[in-house]
Design a protein around this motif. Sequence first.
Motif, mmCIF file in Angstrom:
data_model
loop_
_atom_site.group_PDB
_atom_site.id
_atom_site.type_symbol
_atom_site.label_atom_id
_atom_site.label_comp_id
_atom_site.label_asym_id
_atom_site.label_seq_id
_atom_site.Cartn_x
_atom_site.Cartn_y
_atom_site.Cartn_z
ATOM 1 N N THR A 23 6.288 3.328 -7.057
ATOM 2 C CA THR A 23 5.018 3.972 -6.732
ATOM 3 C C THR A 23 4.481 3.302 -5.479
ATOM 4 O OG1 THR A 23 3.852 2.449 -8.226
ATOM 5 C CG2 THR A 23 4.401 4.632 -9.089
ATOM 6 N N ARG A 24 4.073 4.095 -4.499
ATOM 7 C CA ARG A 24 3.695 3.553 -3.191
ATOM 8 C C ARG A 24 2.193 3.648 -2.962
ATOM 9 N NH1 ARG A 24 3.292 5.918 2.419
ATOM 10 N NH2 ARG A 24 3.624 4.191 3.856
ATOM 11 N N TRP A 25 1.637 2.592 -2.431
ATOM 12 C CA TRP A 25 0.273 2.561 -1.896
ATOM 13 C C TRP A 25 0.430 2.270 -0.409
ATOM 14 C CZ3 TRP A 25 -2.998 -1.171 0.330
ATOM 15 C CH2 TRP A 25 -4.359 -0.872 0.334
ATOM 16 N N ALA A 26 0.090 3.241 0.417
ATOM 17 C CA ALA A 26 0.473 3.219 1.829
ATOM 18 C C ALA A 26 -0.093 2.022 2.580
ATOM 19 C CB ALA A 26 0.023 4.511 2.501
ATOM 20 N N THR A 27 0.797 1.351 3.327
ATOM 21 C CA THR A 27 0.374 0.347 4.304
ATOM 22 C C THR A 27 0.834 0.755 5.697
ATOM 23 O OG1 THR A 27 2.374 -0.970 3.868
ATOM 24 C CG2 THR A 27 0.370 -1.559 2.656
ATOM 25 N N HIS A 28 2.056 1.265 5.814
ATOM 26 C CA HIS A 28 2.591 1.733 7.093
ATOM 27 C C HIS A 28 2.971 3.212 6.944
ATOM 28 C CE1 HIS A 28 3.076 -2.615 7.390
ATOM 29 N NE2 HIS A 28 3.218 -2.488 8.690
ATOM 30 N N GLY A 29 2.277 4.063 7.650
ATOM 31 C CA GLY A 29 2.589 5.483 7.595
ATOM 32 C C GLY A 29 1.768 6.215 6.551
ATOM 33 N N LYS A 30 1.525 7.485 6.807
ATOM 34 C CA LYS A 30 0.691 8.304 5.939
ATOM 35 C C LYS A 30 1.348 8.511 4.573
ATOM 36 C CE LYS A 30 -1.352 10.931 9.777
ATOM 37 N NZ LYS A 30 -1.526 12.269 10.384
ATOM 38 N N PRO A 31 0.535 8.826 3.569
ATOM 39 C CA PRO A 31 1.105 9.173 2.269
ATOM 40 C C PRO A 31 1.764 10.553 2.313
ATOM 41 C CG PRO A 31 -1.209 8.498 2.071
ATOM 42 C CD PRO A 31 -0.941 8.759 3.521
ATOM 43 N N ASN A 32 3.052 10.594 2.588
ATOM 44 C CA ASN A 32 3.793 11.846 2.562
ATOM 45 C C ASN A 32 5.188 11.591 2.007
ATOM 46 O OD1 ASN A 32 5.421 10.890 4.727
ATOM 47 N ND2 ASN A 32 3.975 11.710 6.229
ATOM 48 N N THR A 33 5.946 12.655 1.819
ATOM 49 C CA THR A 33 7.252 12.527 1.171
ATOM 50 C C THR A 33 8.215 11.689 2.008
ATOM 51 O OG1 THR A 33 6.920 14.695 0.161
ATOM 52 C CG2 THR A 33 9.154 13.810 0.122
ATOM 53 N N ASP A 34 8.191 11.857 3.330
ATOM 54 C CA ASP A 34 9.101 11.083 4.180
ATOM 55 C C ASP A 34 8.862 9.584 4.069
ATOM 56 O OD1 ASP A 34 10.402 13.318 5.107
ATOM 57 O OD2 ASP A 34 9.181 13.508 6.928
ATOM 58 N N ASN A 35 7.611 9.198 3.865
ATOM 59 C CA ASN A 35 7.276 7.773 3.788
ATOM 60 C C ASN A 35 7.380 7.214 2.365
ATOM 61 O OD1 ASN A 35 6.750 7.475 6.546
ATOM 62 N ND2 ASN A 35 4.640 8.193 6.319
ATOM 63 N N ALA A 36 7.582 8.101 1.389
ATOM 64 C CA ALA A 36 7.694 7.648 0.006
ATOM 65 C C ALA A 36 9.014 6.912 -0.210
ATOM 66 C CB ALA A 36 7.598 8.842 -0.942
ATOM 67 N N HIS A 37 9.004 5.968 -1.141
ATOM 68 C CA HIS A 37 10.212 5.230 -1.519
ATOM 69 C C HIS A 37 10.939 6.004 -2.628
ATOM 70 C CE1 HIS A 37 8.681 1.060 -0.033
ATOM 71 N NE2 HIS A 37 7.954 2.024 0.520
ATOM 72 N N PRO A 38 12.210 5.746 -2.850
ATOM 73 C CA PRO A 38 13.113 4.828 -2.152
ATOM 74 C C PRO A 38 13.497 5.333 -0.759
ATOM 75 C CG PRO A 38 13.881 5.278 -4.397
ATOM 76 C CD PRO A 38 12.828 6.295 -4.074
ATOM 77 N N HIS A 39 13.841 4.370 0.108
ATOM 78 C CA HIS A 39 14.334 4.702 1.441
ATOM 79 C C HIS A 39 15.843 4.477 1.485
ATOM 80 C CE1 HIS A 39 10.551 5.555 3.420
ATOM 81 N NE2 HIS A 39 10.023 4.528 2.778
ATOM 82 N N PHE A 40 16.515 5.374 2.198
ATOM 83 C CA PHE A 40 17.974 5.318 2.314
ATOM 84 C C PHE A 40 18.376 4.917 3.729
ATOM 85 C CE2 PHE A 40 19.245 8.652 -1.137
ATOM 86 C CZ PHE A 40 18.752 7.819 -2.115
ATOM 87 N N SER A 41 19.527 4.302 3.827
ATOM 88 C CA SER A 41 20.198 4.153 5.113
ATOM 89 C C SER A 41 21.505 4.916 4.994
ATOM 90 C CB SER A 41 20.469 2.685 5.442
ATOM 91 O OG SER A 41 21.064 2.576 6.725
ATOM 92 N N GLY A 42 21.525 6.082 5.662
ATOM 93 C CA GLY A 42 22.668 6.979 5.509
ATOM 94 C C GLY A 42 22.785 7.404 4.059
ATOM 95 N N ASP A 43 24.010 7.549 3.601
ATOM 96 C CA ASP A 43 24.236 7.870 2.191
ATOM 97 C C ASP A 43 24.759 6.659 1.439
ATOM 98 O OD1 ASP A 43 26.733 7.626 3.289
ATOM 99 O OD2 ASP A 43 27.434 9.622 2.740
ATOM 100 N N LEU A 44 24.500 5.470 1.991
ATOM 101 C CA LEU A 44 25.139 4.262 1.481
ATOM 102 C C LEU A 44 24.185 3.321 0.743
ATOM 103 C CD1 LEU A 44 27.838 2.740 1.396
ATOM 104 C CD2 LEU A 44 27.214 1.673 3.579
ATOM 105 N N ILE A 45 22.980 3.083 1.292
ATOM 106 C CA ILE A 45 22.071 2.055 0.775
ATOM 107 C C ILE A 45 20.727 2.675 0.395
ATOM 108 C CG2 ILE A 45 20.793 -0.070 1.334
ATOM 109 C CD1 ILE A 45 23.768 -0.539 1.045
#
Length: 607
Positions: free
Chosen positions: A71-93
Amino acid sequence: MCGIVGAVSKRNIVSILVEGLSRLEYRGYDSCGLAVVNEKNQLERSRTTQRVAELKENTTALYGATGIAHTRWATHGKPNTDNAHPHFSGDLIGVVHNGIIENYESLRAELIGKGYQFTSQTDTEVIAHLVHNNYSSMNHRDLVEAVRLTLPRLHGAYAIGVIAQDMPGILVGARAGSPLVVAYGEQENFLASDALAVAEHAKSMTFLDEGDLVALTPDSVKVMNFAGEILQREIRPVPAQVASVELGPYQHFMQKEIFEQPTAIANTIGNVEKIDFDIFGATHADWSEINQVLILACGTSYYSACVAKYWIEALAGVSTQVEIASEYRYRVSVPNPKALVVVVSQSGETADTLAALRHAKSLGHEKTLAICNVASSAMMRETMWKFQTNAGTEIGVASTKAFTTQLVGLYFLALTLAKLGKSPTPIHEKEHIDRLRHLPAALNAVLALEPQVIAWAQQFAKYHNALFLGRGMHYPIALEGALKLKEISYIHAEAYPAGELKHGPLALVDETMPVVTVAPNDDLLEKLKSNMQEVAARGGQLYVFADVDANIQASAGIHVIRMPENYGNLSPILHVVPLQLLAYHTALALGTDVDKPRNLAKSVTVE
């Protein structure tokens, strides 16, 4: 920041991740999401800016035995789907993260130079790409090693959970400045920012220490330092109060916790029969040279500390300084090695207060005490002495029972310091203990005023601004009342010492400005009545919480609720409760999200 849940098992853990997030909703958040390594050994995720309930609906078809959620409470970037976690690097991490990476801009520029593309505005995405960069360059891929090599690059505070598409069955975590716990199940293990998230599925747990790296599989947990050296950490039972937190017959957790205060205070007082240094785990010799008290705290805890200043100086005769923790370490101060440094926090993980504690210790302050609700917290582990408030789990973001139990702990501190022999007047110990023991009954009588407060709240819902007034040790209670109102109703509210009205704030008073007044029958009552007349003369609407013997009469423009009894030095603990009720019922009338107010988080674990 706000909440992390991770699991590695031999069964589908999607429902466990969602359940964990729902148990962390109380912390406040603006988006949420989860990711798993699915049956095809692919990373699959779902994210939303809606509530966890919608995430649950969106993930019914998802399957995976290894996963992370947030669950995210925004510090960097607006509260939107792109900024929501989890974050991926490619299809690997895949990565979830609480905290702030202070050097993310330079890392971002470096990674862009290496060809990495960023899809969010967050600082978290640099972690995913750094891990990816290390992981993908290995001849024999090792997720633990890839994370370990990444950590020295990160400056700031963080707790992270990491998974890899081609390594199902392993979950990696690390903490530096943000809390993280491991919980042990049967053929499954969990990672979380709060044990509450996974308490239903585990009987034991480990609190990771600062600088810990952990690798989890369904059958093992391996803790190491950032150099890769294996460490041993204590495994302890999941506390019973964490394992079961239910709303019961109440409409909101905040309401439940307001009404739990008599019990919470009784639990905090416990079986204390006499005032002694061992209440804090100290001895008379430990504290014999103390000639000053420095209290560091933030938010609601800061207001409890402000009340304590009056108590300690009046009862113990010891000079007391109260500092906002987030400001203290950024100014030049004069250390006093004979001072007792007291940190006050509900969670014991408040980033600013922890940083202030560490700064004080770096200046040579060795005598440190934590007053905290969580026995296993970093704050309790990092101080020489400690006092647990025993309020039980507090879910509502706006603190109630944590505040009043902090006041009890601080009152014990004032009475204990009085035994150093600097008290301006004799302390009758039994009388103070008897009054403390009567507090739960006195609080029940105050809670019975709720119907009258509800009637006021219906009027307050029409206002856009409010002033709160108090004098002496009730001025911090006015501050706390104003904070509660603005936190959950979003009505702008400010508090002032009543004597300061004529020095500026009186210009705001007219018929649209309600003025809430805390009016105990104490030495300042007549002065306070004069201040009230200043408001009435300008057409202001006074809402007065007056002691039964304060001789304040209701009239046109003066509304009065009478407190059941005058409680002397402990009056602040009683007078704050109707202010909590006023904020709660005003918010209820306005239809706000009482337990999860906008833009706020329960535990502030970043600066």
